[in-house]
Design an enzyme around this catalytic site. Sequence first.
Site, PDB file in Angstrom:
ATOM      1  N   ASN A 196      44.551  39.970  37.474  1.00  0.00           N
ATOM      2  CA  ASN A 196      44.490  41.106  38.389  1.00  0.00           C
ATOM      3  C   ASN A 196      44.362  40.554  39.809  1.00  0.00           C
ATOM      4  O   ASN A 196      44.297  39.322  40.020  1.00  0.00           O
ATOM      5  CB  ASN A 196      43.355  42.059  38.038  1.00  0.00           C
ATOM      6  CG  ASN A 196      41.986  41.401  38.076  1.00  0.00           C
ATOM      7  OD1 ASN A 196      41.713  40.528  38.897  1.00  0.00           O
ATOM      8  ND2 ASN A 196      41.104  41.821  37.171  1.00  0.00           N
ATOM      9  N   GLU A 199      41.280  38.285  40.456  1.00  0.00           N
ATOM     10  CA  GLU A 199      41.415  36.992  39.773  1.00  0.00           C
ATOM     11  C   GLU A 199      42.437  36.116  40.471  1.00  0.00           C
ATOM     12  O   GLU A 199      42.274  34.896  40.573  1.00  0.00           O
ATOM     13  CB  GLU A 199      41.804  37.221  38.309  1.00  0.00           C
ATOM     14  CG  GLU A 199      40.696  37.858  37.476  1.00  0.00           C
ATOM     15  CD  GLU A 199      41.177  38.425  36.159  1.00  0.00           C
ATOM     16  OE1 GLU A 199      40.331  38.677  35.288  1.00  0.00           O
ATOM     17  OE2 GLU A 199      42.404  38.639  36.005  1.00  0.00           O
ATOM     18  N   ASP A 264      43.845  45.389  29.261  1.00  0.00           N
ATOM     19  CA  ASP A 264      44.141  45.152  27.842  1.00  0.00           C
ATOM     20  C   ASP A 264      45.408  45.894  27.424  1.00  0.00           C
ATOM     21  O   ASP A 264      46.240  45.368  26.678  1.00  0.00           O
ATOM     22  CB  ASP A 264      42.972  45.625  26.974  1.00  0.00           C
ATOM     23  CG  ASP A 264      41.712  44.792  27.165  1.00  0.00           C
ATOM     24  OD1 ASP A 264      41.809  43.692  27.742  1.00  0.00           O
ATOM     25  OD2 ASP A 264      40.639  45.246  26.740  1.00  0.00           O
TER      26      ASP A 264
END
Length: 479
Positions: A196, A199, A264
């Site tokens: 993301n 990150e 996820d």
Amino acid sequence: MELSRLQHLTEAKVLVVGDVMLDRYWHGDTGRISPEAPVPVVKVSKVEDKAGGAANVAKNIAHLDGQVGLLGLIGHDTDGIALEKTLEQDHIASQLVKVEGYPTIAKMRVISRHQQVVRLDMEETFTQAHSESLLERLKTVVDDYDIVLFSDYNKGALASIEAMIDVAKAAGKFVLIDPKSHDLARYRGANIVTPNLNEFKLAGGLVDSEELLTQSARDLITSAGIEAMLLTRSEQGMSLITATEKYDFAAQVLEVSDVTGAGDTVIATLAVMLGAGMPAKDAVEMANLAAGIAVGKLGATTVSPEELSRKLGQYLRATGEHYQTPFDDVLKHIEFAKQNGEKIVFTNGCFDILHAGHVRYLAQAKARGDRLVVGLNNDESIKRLKGADRPINPLNERAMVLSALASVDWVIPFGSVEENDTPAALIEKVNPHVLVKGGDYTVEQIAGADFVLSQGGEVEVLTFLDGCSTSNVIKKIKA
């Protein structure tokens, strides 16, 4: 992008390896403050267990009809048993390695009036030796899958990630990674990593301009020996970046309810679409659509093929194609919908020539819940009930027309001689919350009504539109 590729989702064979968790929710009402401390007292009325972490990724794959296996670490404890039971209900082929002296990672949440009161985390970081035991298990099962997806939550299961990637690549597998390490070089050899925005920045990515973002992403994956990066960018959508190409995808949701578990859903959808034979660009486009669906729901939830099909139809402005759930998968999809708290409505009929009365009736039936299941008499059953010259349209064509209606979620046939041409046996398998029948019936005359009522469900009779019937349509054609 071809919507027809959704008919090949079961061809996806994905192995998820990573940090598995148990998400437990205590639901209850709050009516007073504790006399012991200034905290609310929650009277628990329901306890709910769900797959979390890498297990939630596997759940998302299973709910998209992919064939999925799961490797992870758990403890010798009741939470581990609860997680395995949850995975079994989700049709996930899990092979969890049990570790002595360590707890199953569990996130315990107390929920009152749709608000989280407190979260309790039960966890210890697993060691390198524990991860190596997972590596050995990976070697024994990797050949059964086409894609290996590593879901890293930095809890220790992937401490041996470099060796794990080597095993997957040596076996010729496509490798996807949801990373947590700031050092992307740990994931050398991966085909796609999916950080993301936060990150990405922690890994050294620059976001001051689109040009800097693109170039720094390319520098990162080139130096780390990674083929591509799928950068998820919240309200800015997502970008697929390789050494030579960049594709941007706008966010596909108007109102965000909850971003929990959206990452996820993205990587799970990407894996299934790649496994179903989609090119990477199209697979990312589908993952972006799935993310738009997921963040419009509350909590860590999943996306179904039916939802994805409807979203895709809107996105492509209708192509004449639509996805029809294979008959053999309908019961599994109904079970998944119930796990998501959706209310199931069931009705049945021949629906030989679809007319206005049918459309109105099915819309009214759907309004009684969240999902509508239509039990459809098979061809042999209709012949016995209506005569040798019926049906006019064969089963598959009737099912296709019905499934194209916005009100209908699933179609499933019934009508064997053993069933006496009634849907009673099918209704017991579906176990709907609401049973609906159209016509001049009493509840006692409706097949399956006794069973539904005994399960705490509802039975309702709806009126048909006057003058509308398949028999009248046929008479008018013959006149």
